[in-house]
Design a protein around this motif. Structure first.
Motif, PDB file in Angstrom:
ATOM      1  N   UNK A 187      78.939  52.880  58.879  1.00  0.00           N
ATOM      2  CA  UNK A 187      78.736  53.568  57.607  1.00  0.00           C
ATOM      3  C   UNK A 187      79.292  54.987  57.543  1.00  0.00           C
ATOM      4  N   UNK A 188      79.721  55.346  56.328  1.00  0.00           N
ATOM      5  CA  UNK A 188      79.966  56.737  55.965  1.00  0.00           C
ATOM      6  C   UNK A 188      78.841  57.265  55.086  1.00  0.00           C
ATOM      7  N   UNK A 189      78.417  56.482  54.092  1.00  0.00           N
ATOM      8  CA  UNK A 189      77.459  56.954  53.101  1.00  0.00           C
ATOM      9  C   UNK A 189      76.028  56.578  53.430  1.00  0.00           C
ATOM     10  N   UNK A 190      75.076  57.320  52.805  1.00  0.00           N
ATOM     11  CA  UNK A 190      73.653  57.011  52.935  1.00  0.00           C
ATOM     12  C   UNK A 190      72.911  57.583  51.742  1.00  0.00           C
ATOM     13  N   UNK A 191      72.028  56.784  51.130  1.00  0.00           N
ATOM     14  CA  UNK A 191      71.189  57.261  50.033  1.00  0.00           C
ATOM     15  C   UNK A 191      69.896  56.461  50.020  1.00  0.00           C
ATOM     16  N   UNK A 192      68.781  57.123  49.707  1.00  0.00           N
ATOM     17  CA  UNK A 192      67.479  56.469  49.673  1.00  0.00           C
ATOM     18  C   UNK A 192      67.214  55.927  48.281  1.00  0.00           C
ATOM     19  N   UNK A 193      66.837  54.644  48.227  1.00  0.00           N
ATOM     20  CA  UNK A 193      66.483  53.989  46.983  1.00  0.00           C
ATOM     21  C   UNK A 193      64.997  53.710  46.912  1.00  0.00           C
TER      22      UNK A 193
ATOM     23  N   UNK B  80      61.410  52.775  50.056  1.00  0.00           N
ATOM     24  CA  UNK B  80      61.869  53.313  51.342  1.00  0.00           C
ATOM     25  C   UNK B  80      63.086  52.577  51.879  1.00  0.00           C
ATOM     26  N   UNK B  81      63.881  51.978  50.993  1.00  0.00           N
ATOM     27  CA  UNK B  81      65.141  51.360  51.390  1.00  0.00           C
ATOM     28  C   UNK B  81      66.254  52.399  51.373  1.00  0.00           C
ATOM     29  N   UNK B  82      67.177  52.276  52.314  1.00  0.00           N
ATOM     30  CA  UNK B  82      68.315  53.187  52.410  1.00  0.00           C
ATOM     31  C   UNK B  82      69.587  52.365  52.354  1.00  0.00           C
ATOM     32  N   UNK B  83      70.439  52.657  51.355  1.00  0.00           N
ATOM     33  CA  UNK B  83      71.743  52.008  51.288  1.00  0.00           C
ATOM     34  C   UNK B  83      72.718  52.771  52.169  1.00  0.00           C
ATOM     35  N   UNK B  84      73.394  52.032  53.043  1.00  0.00           N
ATOM     36  CA  UNK B  84      74.421  52.600  53.911  1.00  0.00           C
ATOM     37  C   UNK B  84      75.780  52.092  53.442  1.00  0.00           C
ATOM     38  N   UNK B  85      76.694  53.024  53.208  1.00  0.00           N
ATOM     39  CA  UNK B  85      78.022  52.680  52.722  1.00  0.00           C
ATOM     40  C   UNK B  85      78.959  52.345  53.865  1.00  0.00           C
ATOM     41  N   UNK B  86      79.067  51.068  54.209  1.00  0.00           N
ATOM     42  CA  UNK B  86      79.915  50.621  55.323  1.00  0.00           C
ATOM     43  C   UNK B  86      81.368  50.534  54.869  1.00  0.00           C
ATOM     44  N   UNK B  87      82.297  50.635  55.817  1.00  0.00           N
ATOM     45  CA  UNK B  87      83.706  50.605  55.445  1.00  0.00           C
ATOM     46  C   UNK B  87      84.591  50.085  56.566  1.00  0.00           C
ATOM     47  N   UNK B  88      85.592  49.262  56.227  1.00  0.00           N
ATOM     48  CA  UNK B  88      86.552  48.809  57.241  1.00  0.00           C
ATOM     49  C   UNK B  88      87.458  49.940  57.731  1.00  0.00           C
ATOM     50  N   UNK B  89      87.374  51.108  57.114  1.00  0.00           N
ATOM     51  CA  UNK B  89      88.085  52.276  57.637  1.00  0.00           C
ATOM     52  C   UNK B  89      87.631  52.589  59.053  1.00  0.00           C
TER      53      UNK B  89
ATOM     54  N   UNK C  13      77.642  57.365  48.609  1.00  0.00           N
ATOM     55  CA  UNK C  13      76.840  56.413  47.836  1.00  0.00           C
ATOM     56  C   UNK C  13      75.674  57.178  47.214  1.00  0.00           C
ATOM     57  N   UNK C  14      75.155  56.658  46.089  1.00  0.00           N
ATOM     58  CA  UNK C  14      74.164  57.416  45.307  1.00  0.00           C
ATOM     59  C   UNK C  14      73.171  56.464  44.654  1.00  0.00           C
ATOM     60  N   UNK C  15      71.872  56.787  44.776  1.00  0.00           N
ATOM     61  CA  UNK C  15      70.850  56.021  44.060  1.00  0.00           C
ATOM     62  C   UNK C  15      70.503  56.742  42.770  1.00  0.00           C
ATOM     63  N   UNK C  16      70.552  56.012  41.641  1.00  0.00           N
ATOM     64  CA  UNK C  16      70.199  56.555  40.343  1.00  0.00           C
ATOM     65  C   UNK C  16      68.834  56.006  39.927  1.00  0.00           C
TER      66      UNK C  16
END
Length: 463
Positions: free
Chosen positions: A290-296, A299-308, A338-341
């Motif tokens: 992952x590069x990104x991280x945001x809490x939704x 207590x879930x956290x989205x991690x922005x994974x990438x083939x980079x 990444x961003x939680x709205x």
């Protein structure tokens, strides 16, 4: 759409601000070739940025209570401030290194700035390319009130605040080995008192030096009262994998560093493998770098994974901050910010390296020709992809205003204007007449809801 926003858009159209003469070769914002026409997340308009064309930019941030969006504009060596009510550019917060160019005209991100940006109340914090944290009083002058060095030689990158604005974590991602810094921040104080508490490092058994490993976007989880910091690649995940010590593709996956600020003491705190007893340390991730991280929500956290980072990591991943269960999200990858709205319970991803066609299990989309930039839209309750919205090439930055359900995505200038710029028709379709790039504004309209100023919901789960 709020009544004020509708009135503004109508008045702008009536005044001819977006109209184009029939002899013009340019389209209005959101209507030209490449602009999305069938997505649920609608392109609303484009905000033009004065000054140099947008060749290089980094992180975006929104403060809904101030109705302001900020983004790190390296091309103009400052943080742009945009009014999220009137959808107009307001001013530039200057004094950064700007885009530092290589001999071939491309940008050396490692020493350019600004980079990471966050805000709380009247205070804005931004990292620069010389390893400094710059602090701005948004109610005062446009110049930084202080610049604090973290002791590195490269950029101070992505960062996160606690909800009360009193603690800040920021990552020096390009150092070798990388490190994070925990600061005291200003909260709601009228005067600046930012200072360094400690440097945070990761055990070299997990992040060996000399391989170019990195720390990326952190976020704060209010349930566990921990920072969660994305780590693109860690050693031995799985055992014997290539993290960069061997030739050939990277085969190690990443991790997330869990930091308890109460246990961080100066001058250096080192964390190793995850310790369930203290709820700190590095959690190994499944199929995600992952590069990104945001809490939704929940207590879930989205991690922005990438083939980079790892060519085979072509998902996004949700990890629960409490029980650490990992949930993959298919058909979206390649994310940076990444961003939680909280306004619509959706995650938005700045996915500059999404797969054009997703490979079968074990496959990848490693090459640039296999990738395209999109805005990913994910239901944060079901953890399922809703849609992807085409963006200009290299689009990796995103932030949302939760009071108005507006999503802001900076777009690079075309490659005909800047080296490394947009090579697709999408940016021109989004930006309209502008050839300098823009900030595209998207809207998710919730049926039966008027997102007016009396809607006091805030992005409480955001950093």
């Amino acid at each position: 759409m709020s009544r004020k926003l509708r009135a503004y858009l109508y008045a702008s159209a009536a005044a001819g601000l977006w109209s184009v003469a029939s002899t013009s070769s340019f389209a209005a914002p959101c209507t030209g070739p490449g602009a999305p026409t069938t997505t649920e997340t609608k392109c609303l308009t484009a905000i033009q940025i004065p000054g140099n064309p947008l060749q290089s930019f980094d992180i975006s941030w929104v403060n809904p209570k101030r109705a302001e969006m900020y983004f790190a504009d390296r091309s103009n060596a400052g943080v742009d401030v945009i009014d999220t009510q009137t959808l107009k550019w307001k001013r530039l917060l200057p004094g950064f290194k700007g885009a530092v160019h290589n001999l071939n005209g491309t940008v050396n991100n490692n020493i350019s700035g600004p980079d990471g940006v966050v805000s709380h109340g009247r205070w804005l914090y931004a990292g620069d390319g010389n390893s400094t944290l710059k602090v701005f009083d948004l109610d005062g002058a446009s110049t930084a009130v202080v610049s604090v060095s973290t002791g590195g030689t490269t950029r101070l990158d992505e960062m996160a605040l606690t909800p009360n604005g009193k603690l800040l974590v920021a990552a020096n991602n390009a150092e070798d080995p990388p490190f994070a810094t925990l600061f005291t921040a200003n909260g709601n104080a009228a005067r600046n008192s930012v200072s360094i508490i400690a440097r945070i490092t990761v055990d070299q058994a997990l992040m060996p030096s000399g391989a170019g490993l990195s720390l990326e976007q952190p976020t704060w989880d209010r349930t566990t009262r921990r920072f969660f910091n994305s780590i693109p690649i860690i050693a031995n995940n799985p055992a014997g994998c290539n993290y960069g010590q061997l030739s050939g593709p990277i085969t190690c996956h990443g991790g997330v560093l869990v930091i308890d600020p109460k246990t961080v003491t100066g001058p250096i705190t080192q964390l190793g493998a995850f310790n369930p007893a203290t709820n700190t340390g590095v959690i190994a991730l499944n199929g995600c770098s992952p590069n990104g991280a945001t809490v939704g929500p929940d207590a879930n956290i989205l991690l922005g994974c990438t083939p980079q980072n790892n060519p085979n990591d072509v998902i996004q991943l949700v990890i629960n901050a409490i029980h650490k269960k990992q949930i993959p999200i298919a058909d979206i990858t390649g994310s940076d910010e990444v961003w939680f709205n909280a306004g619509d319970d959706r995650y938005y991803t700045g996915s500059s390296r999404n797969c054009k066609v997703f490979p079968p299990p074990g496959g990848n989309c490693a090459t640039a020709s296999q990738q395209a930039a999109v805005l990913g839209v994910i239901d944060a309750r079901s953890n399922r992809l809703i849609e992807t919205v085409p963006q200009s090439s290299g689009s990796h930055s995103v932030a949302a205003d939760s009071k108005r359900n507006l999503i802001f995505v900076p777009q690079a200038a075309p490659v005909s204007v800047v080296i490394g710029g947009d090579t697709t028709p999408v940016g021109a379709g989004l930006c309209g007449q502008a050839t300098n790039g823009c900030v595209a504004v998207f809207q998710h309209k919730i049926r039966g809801k008027d997102d007016d100023d009396d809607d006091e919901r805030d992005d409480v789960a955001q950093n």
